[in-house]
Design an enzyme around this catalytic site. Structure first.
Site, PDB file in Angstrom:
ATOM      1  N   SER A   1       8.074 -19.180  -2.291  1.00 52.70           N
ATOM      2  CA  SER A   1       7.131 -18.411  -1.472  1.00 52.70           C
ATOM      3  C   SER A   1       6.808 -17.095  -2.164  1.00 52.70           C
ATOM      4  O   SER A   1       7.419 -16.741  -3.168  1.00 52.70           O
ATOM      5  CB  SER A   1       7.707 -18.157  -0.081  1.00 52.70           C
ATOM      6  OG  SER A   1       8.637 -17.091  -0.150  1.00 52.70           O
ATOM      7  N   LYS A   2       5.856 -16.377  -1.572  1.00 48.98           N
ATOM      8  CA  LYS A   2       5.357 -15.158  -2.215  1.00 48.98           C
ATOM      9  C   LYS A   2       6.448 -14.126  -2.463  1.00 48.98           C
ATOM     10  O   LYS A   2       6.338 -13.322  -3.369  1.00 48.98           O
ATOM     11  CB  LYS A   2       4.247 -14.539  -1.358  1.00 48.98           C
ATOM     12  CG  LYS A   2       2.955 -15.328  -1.487  1.00 48.98           C
ATOM     13  CD  LYS A   2       1.744 -14.483  -1.210  1.00 48.98           C
ATOM     14  CE  LYS A   2       0.485 -15.300  -1.326  1.00 48.98           C
ATOM     15  NZ  LYS A   2      -0.266 -15.369  -0.081  1.00 48.98           N
ATOM     16  N   ARG A   3       7.527 -14.182  -1.656  1.00 48.46           N
ATOM     17  CA  ARG A   3       8.548 -13.152  -1.876  1.00 48.46           C
ATOM     18  C   ARG A   3       9.311 -13.378  -3.181  1.00 48.46           C
ATOM     19  O   ARG A   3      10.000 -12.493  -3.672  1.00 48.46           O
ATOM     20  CB  ARG A   3       9.482 -13.045  -0.665  1.00 48.46           C
ATOM     21  CG  ARG A   3      10.545 -14.060  -0.574  1.00 48.46           C
ATOM     22  CD  ARG A   3      11.211 -14.108   0.800  1.00 48.46           C
ATOM     23  NE  ARG A   3      11.655 -15.461   1.048  1.00 48.46           N
ATOM     24  CZ  ARG A   3      12.809 -15.922   0.656  1.00 48.46           C
ATOM     25  NH1 ARG A   3      13.666 -15.146   0.015  1.00 48.46           N
ATOM     26  NH2 ARG A   3      13.142 -17.181   0.891  1.00 48.46           N
TER      27      ARG A   3
ATOM     28  N   GLY B   1       7.666 -14.240  -5.991  1.00 47.23           N
ATOM     29  CA  GLY B   1       6.708 -13.932  -7.054  1.00 47.23           C
ATOM     30  C   GLY B   1       5.408 -14.629  -6.706  1.00 47.23           C
ATOM     31  O   GLY B   1       5.224 -15.073  -5.574  1.00 47.23           O
TER      32      GLY B   1
END
Ligand code: GLU
Length: 480
Positions: free
Chosen positions: A252-254, A256
């Protein structure tokens, strides 16, 4: 040989995800390897979540990665339209065929009634399957419900059996269809569900092999049942393991970037990205990991794809991107670097010097966005001396810099070699007269001209900057 046709069928509810890029790549590789066709279909039936910007992003990202489709929305083909939203009139026909043949039936249950059934199942700790309440409604009952304005959905009647199929990646898979329950194929608003639309489209587009993420495995038995009911040939399925983050959770975006376009914005080269995602589940027979897609295609066998999950190692991607940056054609790399140097006025720098600057700064970087920092001292009259200050405060610094100012008039700023040789003489002089290590002398020169303690080749840096800027900075450095 059978006609091999594969597809990627993204839903435009977000920018192209790196996981979808991997699925697209494996389909593309399979098509290239077998001489088959690679089809792009945009699954935009969920009109609320789909948008044109995402569709454009999917096109652009796939193209940037080199995954050009043989048939699809823009290029056309024999089996279009390739936007699912343009195929809405196709699905009801096939739903009706299934109803007529007794493989499907109308269901008038309201959302509230279905919710109550689900709650009842939960209370009894049972897995929920639809009760088949509407399966045997008479024509009269149906007409009455219709007269009341109730719009039916259409449910597929799931035959109870053990369903077995041979997955190209996972091997033999068995499902007990008792656990599936009669599922909706057409919603009461007249639109198809994913499981129905995908089968009709894949069937009509003559897709022979469906290679996709294993998050779709639970859909596969439903889809096979529909093919069988329609008397259509069932395609071969291959389900790829998932791509997980280094901490083994869902990527997920957390962790990268996750969208291909975000990786590009951060300075990853699409050649490196596609090479990297190929290694998520596939390994080269010769052990050489860095290679272009056409070589990967020649070596690709779907049966060799690993059935387990792959870890997305950002560190490894950084390393690989660095390797690509080092090897890339300098003119091409310079073009790619330009957007990352937007902060600077490039109009004052010749193309020759621009390429030279990229050539001498690319060695240590792993992503292009590092160039903004690493190239800062090539622009403007002055530099920031924060990093080099300690070096400039050394006792020997004024002596070194004053001597450099004396000599610099004899340096030929049109020749890297000349300055290279003269700097070598310069170091030698300080070694001989003052017993200074050559690198100590050069640290002072570098700190004065660039403000830094490390950086690109000094002679080439000086020829790019030109004599005036070098002299100006050396004088400034003497002041700090
Ligand atoms: N639109 C579906 C998705 O993006 C396609 C799944 C499939 O390949 O069948 O997940």
């Amino acid at each position: 040989m059978e006609n091999i046709r594969v597809r990627i069928a993204p839903s435009p509810s977000g920018n192209l995800h790196i996981g979808t890029a991997r699925t697209a790549l494996f389909n593309y590789l399979y098509a290239k390897k077998t001489g088959g066709k690679f089809v792009l279909r945009i699954e935009d039936t969920d009109l609320e979540r789909s948008n044109a910007e995402y569709t454009q992003n999917i096109f652009d990202s796939l193209k940037a990665l080199g995954l050009q489709w043989d048939e699809g929305p823009d290029v056309g083909g024999e089996y279009g339209p390739y936007y699912q939203s343009e195929r809405f009139d196709i699905y009801p026909k096939y739903a009706q065929i299934l109803v007529d043949k007794g493989y499907a039936y109308e269901c008038f249950c309201t959302p509230e009634e279905l919710e109550a059934e689900k709650e009842e199942a939960m209370k009894n700790h049972k897995a929920y399957v639809y009760s088949r309440k509407c399966m045997n409604l008479s024509e009269k009952e149906k007409a009455e419900l219709r007269a009341k304005g109730v719009k039916p959905s259409i449910r597929f009647k799931v035959e109870h059996k053990e369903l077995i199929f041979n997955d190209l990646v996972k091997g033999e898979l068995k499902f007990d269809t008792n656990l599936i329950g009669d599922f909706v194929i057409m919603k009461s608003n007249g639109t198809p569900t994913y499981n129905f639309a995908v089968v009709i489209d894949d069937m009509l587009m003559k897709i022979s092999h469906i290679i996709r993420g294993e998050d779709h495995i639970s859909n596969t038995p439903k889809q096979i049942l529909i093919y069988e009911a329609l008397g259509a040939e069932v395609p071969k399925f291959g389900h790829l393991g998932m791509i997980l983050a280094p901490d083994r959770s869902k990527l997920s975006k957390r962790h990268g970037a996750t969208a291909v376009s975000d990786f590009v914005k951060q300075g990853y080269l699409t050649d490196a990205l596609i090479n990297f995602v190929a290694l998520l589940g596939w390994s080269p027979s010769d052990g050489v990991e860095i290679k272009p897609v056409d070589e990967i295609a020649a070596d690709f066998r779907i049966n060799d794809v690993s059935s387990s999950n792959s870890i997305f190692e950002y560190d490894k991607l950084n390393w690989m991107n660095g390797q690509y940056i080092k090897k890339m054609d300098i003119s091409k790399l310079t073009d790619m670097a330009v957007p990352f140097l937007a902060k600077y006025d490039l109009s004052k720098m010749s193309r020759h010097n621009l390429e030279k600057m990229i050539e001498i700064t690319r060695e240590p970087i792993t992503t292009l966005n590092q160039l903004e920092h690493d190239c800062a001292y090539f622009f403007g009259q002055d530099v920031d001396y924060a990093e080099g200050l300690q070096t400039l405060k050394q006792e020997a610094a004024p002596m070194v810099l004053n001597r450099l100012l004396e000599l610099i008039d004899s340096y030929d700023f049109n020749s890297d070699e000349d300055i290279h040789d003269k700097l070598a003489d310069f170091r030698a002089e300080f070694k001989e007269k003052h017993n200074m290590k050559p690198k100590e002398t050069m640290w002072i020169v570098r700190a004065a001209i660039t403000g830094r303690t490390r950086g690109a080749d000094m002679a080439k840096t000086m020829t790019i900057l030109g004599k005036d800027v070098c002299v100006h900075r050396i004088k400034k450095a003497l002041e700090v």
